[in-house]
Write an enzyme that holds these catalytic residues in place. Structure first.
Site, PDB file in Angstrom:
ATOM      1  N   HIS A   1       0.826  -1.211   0.000  1.00  0.00           N
ATOM      2  CA  HIS A   1       0.000   0.000   0.000  1.00  0.00           C
ATOM      3  C   HIS A   1       0.865   1.267   0.000  1.00  0.00           C
ATOM      4  CE1 HIS A   1      -2.062   3.147   2.502  1.00  0.00           C
ATOM      5  NE2 HIS A   1      -2.956   2.998   1.545  1.00  0.00           N
TER       6      HIS A   1
ATOM      7  N   GLU B   1       2.154   1.804  -3.402  1.00  0.00           N
ATOM      8  CA  GLU B   1       1.081   2.373  -4.236  1.00  0.00           C
ATOM      9  C   GLU B   1       1.072   3.902  -4.113  1.00  0.00           C
ATOM     10  OE1 GLU B   1      -2.850   3.990  -3.308  1.00  0.00           O
ATOM     11  OE2 GLU B   1      -3.128   1.871  -2.806  1.00  0.00           O
ATOM     12  N   HIS B   2       1.136   4.414  -2.874  1.00  0.00           N
ATOM     13  CA  HIS B   2       1.172   5.872  -2.670  1.00  0.00           C
ATOM     14  C   HIS B   2       2.381   6.489  -3.381  1.00  0.00           C
ATOM     15  CE1 HIS B   2      -1.666   7.167   0.735  1.00  0.00           C
ATOM     16  NE2 HIS B   2      -2.047   5.956   0.402  1.00  0.00           N
TER      17      HIS B   2
ATOM     18  N   GLU C   1      -4.138   8.161   7.385  1.00  0.00           N
ATOM     19  CA  GLU C   1      -5.052   7.205   6.749  1.00  0.00           C
ATOM     20  C   GLU C   1      -5.354   6.056   7.718  1.00  0.00           C
ATOM     21  OE1 GLU C   1      -3.665   5.680   2.993  1.00  0.00           O
ATOM     22  OE2 GLU C   1      -5.549   4.637   2.579  1.00  0.00           O
TER      23      GLU C   1
END
Lengths: 425, 435
Positions: free
Chosen positions: A62, A65-66, A137
């Site tokens: 993840h 991905e950012h 997040e």
């Protein structure tokens, strides 16, 4: 053209990349995704270049991905914005997917998507900065009771398998992420042979394939062997029968789950199992069932009650539940109704009717480009062709469903997760 | 005259049924489904909000010919999983009861019966033939649904993201109808009974404005004839109040609330002085996009990318009431810093400090999302309904043309009218860390 009035076009490129196009001529929009079979569960693997066996911090897929949106020239969001296009990405347990949604300048948009997903660019400074954003997040999800009740259910069902860890990792685990590990993950999992492109909307298939071809030829990447992914040995038993926590909520949230022991395969067989289990859940707990009616009238559930089965090659589980005033009673009622249906068997008329509903729901999905693309890719990574859905559904027999019912709903493989309200101060 | 442009197909033709109900139809083969929606409009008022909210919940439980939910669900499954539902939406100071049914075009399922007619049969029965006991709704249903509605109202507390937004509007619009929650309030539930709710229903159905939308591959003339027959009942329509737009702010408010949470939620409510229907509304749309309408926006760039303060930071408009809301999730001790950064962005736009890139990206992004909306039946209908409520009927193409013609000067002009009204912050309990 198939039964539901859609045409799918396909091309495979020399480096192993595959691309699919489903034209929807009268739509304004093009929705394109570029997806890699690499998710949060792939936390241990062999680095192909060196043979090194590597265990990486939780949440790195993840995080990566950012960071993919970062380019040597700045942020690729800005380039998409110049074209008026919205771009985004999401990471789940088994895949990472980059996407854009555009109503003009298709060629530029597609080139941009290819370019940024194929350009890793990580600096120490930007990695550190991202830790602040991702911490927020994760904090957001800590306050999301529905997410927490789900996470805890997976922790209860699984002893070791990484599906029990949060996709985003933890505030602590992401601190351990550095530039070097990000590159290792990228170089292992972002090889074209591990990826797929899917484009749907107002496009010509030939144009799409040409753009990709031209782009990939320039890269001239050598082929890569099958990636070696290492998953821990997971027993068939559940880890814990229940997990209870307290959060700032108005009423308890309850989720009951079963762990699938029949795993280790993908393809059409997996599709068949997934549809069968979802049919079973709908027949037993759906709105047209006597169980739903009873629980609703007793005030134990309402429209927000839900259930689903998710099946991957190496794990599978179902979830049943929602907000309830009395988690203990709801659990007893759900268990009793499963016992009852296991004794009496399914009703064939209900079964056939729910099959009809599933066909309609599937077709309805094809009005949404997002649904088409995201489901296609989710099936593709499991070696399933989405267009096999209607035929597979049709072929599932009443007897098969009954067999699956006895086999799957084994109370030794059941766990529950509950979020209780905190006491008033 | 309206012509279809390109692949866009958001043009409805309007007819009026014999009893005054508006029928909006749009025939298109773009979608595999046929969507039918009915909207019953109501003034958002404390005295009626909870009763109005309860109506769709009670009605969808059962009707004369479909007396319980189980039968309804079985019927829908037989129709190849037709989607059916009823709910409440709030647009400005209007509370709207929405009924919808979406059926799959029989040419894709191989269905033999006339699915549209079968769907309409249920749709009409739920709206017009409720299940009654004497001159009351079925008592069990009313009691059960009161409990469901109570739970749904209270569940907003679980959803901290939306809770912080709703609470900001409540504090900001105290004393105005807009502060009323779309589902009403728990305290008003107690006085509702099956009898008074039924007589309230009869008033609503016979006097409140009603719009029906049909979108999909249908024969518009036939649909008109069918609906005119199905929905032929006596009504005498009342006129509804218009949403009141407050332009001035007497004093900025700061409201803080404490809960056991892990992330602070900051909401900032503004009066824009502009609403849908005003000439400069399209400039406000561009303004909002520059400020917080996506990754290109000032909030995303400055609050998230530059300062790493938040994962999400955006602004959105309430177009019927003329409000703007900013929302972000941040660390508890960063609230002052975040407010300062937000205020600076607002000052900058006011002074014309935004680049060609920010301006052009914002317009393009808006146009892109408008065109995308035309790919979704529910979005097409929702956008058109916004227009109807604000006294304009315009297609998506017309909105796009107006956004296109907005200049930088227009944005600076509209920015002068925007005033901060209320800052709301959801903080953690001072008792310390939760485990």
């Amino acid at each position: 053209m198939n039964q539901i009035g859609e045409n799918l076009f396909y091309q495979k490129f020399d480096n192993g990349l595959k691309a699919f196009v489903l034209p929807k001529k009268n739509f304004n929009k093009v929705y394109a995704i570029y997806s890699t079979k690499y998710g949060s569960i792939d936390s241990e693997f062999v680095v192909p270049a060196t043979g090194e066996r590597l265990k990486v911090p939780e949440g790195i897929a993840h995080f990566l991905e950012h960071k993919m949106f970062e380019m040597p020239y700045g942020n690729v969001f800005d380039k998409f914005a110049e074209l008026g296009t919205s771009s985004n990405a999401y990471t789940n347990y088994t895949s990472t997917t980059y996407l854009f949604s555009a109503t003009s300048a298709f060629e530029e948009n597609l080139k941009l998507l290819l370019e940024f997903v194929e350009t890793p660019y990580f600096t120490k400074e930007s990695v550190e900065k991202e830790k602040g954003i991702i911490t927020q997040e994760l904090r957001m999800y800590e306050d999301d009771p529905e997410w927490q009740v789900m996470l805890n259910l997976l922790r209860a069902l699984y002893h070791k398998h990484p599906v029990r860890e949060d996709i985003g990792g933890t505030v602590d685990s992401i601190q351990k992420i550095d530039v070097d590990t990000l590159y290792k993950c990228y170089n292992t999992f972002y090889h074209p042979s591990n990826m797929v492109i899917f484009v749907t909307g107002a496009v010509e298939p030939d144009q799409v394939f040409e753009i990709i071809m031209e782009h990939e030829e320039k890269k001239n990447l050598p082929p890569q062997d099958e990636i070696i992914r290492i998953y821990p040995e997971e027993p068939n038993t559940v880890n814990m029968p229940h997990i209870d926590v307290k959060l700032s909520v108005s009423r308890p949230l309850f989720l009951l789950g079963f762990k699938d022991a029949d795993v280790g395969y993908d393809g059409t067989e997996l599709l068949k199992k997934e549809i069968t289990l979802n049919l079973l859940l709908e027949v037993i707990f759906g709105k047209s069932s006597p169980v739903y009616e009873k629980l609703y009238e007793e005030g134990l559930i309402d429209d927000r009650f839900g259930f689903s089965y998710e099946g991957q090659r190496d794990y599978g589980f179902c979830t049943i539940g929602g907000e309830t005033k009395d988690p203990g009673k709801l659990k007893d009622e759900l268990v009793n109704s499963l016992n009852e249906v296991k004794v009496k068997g399914l009703n064939e008329e209900d079964f056939e009717r729910v099959k009809k509903k599933f066909l309609g729901d599937f077709i309805q999905g094809f009005d949404s480009l997002e649904f088409i693309a995201n489901s296609f890719v989710s099936y593709y990574h499991r070696n399933i062709n989405i267009f096999d859905f209607p035929e597979t559904l049709k072929r599932i027999t009443f007897e098969e469903a009954n067999c699956r019912l006895y086999e799957f709903f084994d109370f030794n493989r059941m766990a529950v997760s509950t979020v209780y309200p905190k006491e008033k101060e | 005259m309206q012509e279809e442009v390109g692949g866009l197909s958001s043009v409805f033709s309007r007819r009026i049924l014999d009893n005054g109900i508006n029928l909006y139809t749009c025939s298109t083969d773009k979608f595999k489904t046929i969507t039918i929606c009915a909207f019953i409009h109501q003034n958002l008022e404390k005295s009626t909000a909870t009763k109005t909210a309860l109506l769709p919940f009670v009605l969808k439980r059962g009707s004369l010919n479909f007396p319980n939910s189980r039968l309804i669900s079985r019927y829908l499954e037989e129709l190849y999983g037709a989607d059916f539902g009823a709910d409440i939406i709030k647009k400005g100071e209007r509370q709207i009861i929405q009924f919808f049914i979406e059926v799959v075009n029989p040419k894709y399922t191989g269905a033999e019966n006339n699915i549209i007619d079968e769907g309409l049969r249920l749709f009409k029965d739920i709206i017009l033939n409720p299940l009654t006991e004497g001159s009351a709704f079925k008592k069990d249903y009313v009691e059960q649904e009161k409990d469901v509605l109570r739970r749904i109202i209270e569940a907003l507390f679980n959803d901290k993201f939306n809770y912080a937004i709703e609470r900001c509007f409540q504090e900001m619009c105290k004393g105005e109808p807009f502060s009323i929650y779309k589902y009403g309030s728990v305290t008003d539930l107690s006085e509702i009974g099956s009898e008074n709710l039924y007589s309230f229903y009869k008033t609503v159905i016979s006097s409140n404005p009603m719009d029906i939308f049909v979108l999909g591959e249908v024969d518009e003339e036939q649909i008109y004839v069918k609906l005119n027959g199905l929905f032929s009942f006596e009504r005498k329509e009342k006129e509804l109040a218009k949403t009141i737009m407050v332009k001035e702010v007497e004093q900025e408010k700061f409201v803080e609330e404490k809960q056991d949470v892990n992330q602070g939620k900051l909401s900032m409510g503004f009066r824009t002085g502009t609403r849908y229907g005003d000439e400069d509304f399209y400039a406000l749309m561009v303004y909002n996009s520059i400020l917080g309408g996506g990754p290109h926006s000032k909030l995303f760039q400055n609050v998230r990318e530059k300062e790493s303060l938040a994962y999400y930071a955006f602004s959105r408009l309430e177009k019927s009431k003329g409000l703007m809301l900013i929302s972000c999730g941040i660390d508890f001790d960063k609230v002052e810093k975040t407010i300062d950064i937000v205020k600076k962005q607002i000052r900058d736009i006011k002074e014309g400090l935004f680049s060609d890139y920010e301006f052009e990206s914002s317009k393009k992004s808006l146009i892109n999302s408008l065109k995308e909306a035309a790919d979704s039946p529910s979005m097409i209908i929702s956008l058109y309904l916004d227009g109807i409520i604000n006294g304009i009927e315009e297609s998506i193409e017309e909105i796009i043309a107006k956004v296109q013609s907005v200049t930088k000067e227009d944005v600076v002009n509209v920015a002068q009218k925007i005033k901060l009204d209320t800052v709301y912050f959801l903080n953690k309990n001072s008792r310390g860390e939760s485990l």
